[in-house]
Design an enzyme around this catalytic site. Structure first.
Site, PDB file in Angstrom:
ATOM      1  N   ASP A  28       0.848  -1.192   0.000  1.00  0.00           N
ATOM      2  CA  ASP A  28       0.000   0.000   0.000  1.00  0.00           C
ATOM      3  C   ASP A  28       0.887   1.246   0.000  1.00  0.00           C
ATOM      4  OD1 ASP A  28      -3.222   0.529   0.964  1.00  0.00           O
ATOM      5  OD2 ASP A  28      -1.799   2.199   1.108  1.00  0.00           O
ATOM      6  N   ILE A  29       0.501   2.237  -0.782  1.00  0.00           N
ATOM      7  CA  ILE A  29       1.308   3.461  -0.912  1.00  0.00           C
ATOM      8  C   ILE A  29       1.285   4.286   0.380  1.00  0.00           C
ATOM      9  CG2 ILE A  29      -0.482   5.047  -1.781  1.00  0.00           C
ATOM     10  CD1 ILE A  29       1.473   5.792  -4.037  1.00  0.00           C
ATOM     11  N   ASN A  85     -13.040  -3.096   2.257  1.00  0.00           N
ATOM     12  CA  ASN A  85     -14.021  -2.022   2.341  1.00  0.00           C
ATOM     13  C   ASN A  85     -15.007  -2.133   1.186  1.00  0.00           C
ATOM     14  OD1 ASN A  85     -13.001  -0.666   4.667  1.00  0.00           O
ATOM     15  ND2 ASN A  85     -11.322   0.140   3.421  1.00  0.00           N
ATOM     16  N   GLY A  91     -15.459   3.645   3.799  1.00  0.00           N
ATOM     17  CA  GLY A  91     -14.314   4.454   3.392  1.00  0.00           C
ATOM     18  C   GLY A  91     -13.616   3.943   2.148  1.00  0.00           C
ATOM     19  N   GLN A  92     -14.272   3.084   1.379  1.00  0.00           N
ATOM     20  CA  GLN A  92     -13.652   2.588   0.143  1.00  0.00           C
ATOM     21  C   GLN A  92     -13.307   3.748  -0.778  1.00  0.00           C
ATOM     22  OE1 GLN A  92     -16.042  -0.217  -2.099  1.00  0.00           O
ATOM     23  NE2 GLN A  92     -14.435  -0.554  -3.618  1.00  0.00           N
ATOM     24  N   HIS A  98     -10.283  -5.097  -3.409  1.00  0.00           N
ATOM     25  CA  HIS A  98      -8.938  -5.371  -2.871  1.00  0.00           C
ATOM     26  C   HIS A  98      -9.058  -5.802  -1.420  1.00  0.00           C
ATOM     27  CE1 HIS A  98      -9.860  -1.077  -2.502  1.00  0.00           C
ATOM     28  NE2 HIS A  98      -9.213  -1.100  -1.338  1.00  0.00           N
ATOM     29  N   HIS A 100      -7.078  -5.838   2.077  1.00  0.00           N
ATOM     30  CA  HIS A 100      -5.934  -5.301   2.821  1.00  0.00           C
ATOM     31  C   HIS A 100      -5.383  -6.418   3.700  1.00  0.00           C
ATOM     32  CE1 HIS A 100      -6.866  -0.879   2.264  1.00  0.00           C
ATOM     33  NE2 HIS A 100      -8.049  -1.397   1.990  1.00  0.00           N
TER      34      HIS A 100
END
Ligand code: 5GP
Ligand code: ZN
Length: 111
Positions: A28-29, A85, A91-92, A98, A100
């Site tokens: 994740d960035i 999400n 909060g998607q 995806h 997490h």
């Protein structure tokens, strides 16, 4: 094309931690834990809620990939959390399903 489809086709670079014919996993960035990896199907599906009888296997596949990565990164014994999400209240932010994978510290909240 969505941002994760661009990561799949290489238009946007990513730090890959796992790849096979159908799935990709990358860091994740904006990591929320020492280990924060996103596991995605290469097929574009916007929402968890879009899964149906023909695509429900994706949940199982992503889970096994999360387990595999947890062993590779040595967090299989200390524990980890998988999270998906779906929709506004969750909060998607990226509309390509995806999972997490979070680990490497005690999670800040418990459900
Ligand atoms: P969501 O809130 O949709 O479940 O999670 C989207 C995640 O994608 C966020 O944790 C965000 O940091 C991550 N993300 C967004 N854009 C990029 C990107 O271009 N590269 C990577 N590696 N992660 C991204
Ligand atoms: Zn996509």
């Amino acid at each position: 094309m969505c941002i994760f489809c661009k990561i799949v086709n290489g238009e946007i670079p990513s730090n890959k931690v796992y790849e096979d014919e159908k799935y990709l996993a990358f860091n994740d960035i904006n990591p929320k834990a020492p280990v924060h990896i996103l596991i995605i199907p290469k097929q574009h599906i916007a929402y968890l809620a879009d899964l149906d009888d023909t695509t429900k296997y994706i949940m199982g596949d992503m889970t096994l990939i999360a387990n595999k990565i947890s062993k590779k990164l040595g967090i299989d014994k200390t524990g980890y959390r998988i999270l998906i999400n779906n929709g506004p209240d969750s909060g998607q932010e990226v509309f390509h399903i995806h999972m997490h994978l979070l680990g490497g510290k005690k999670m800040a909240f418990t459900v």
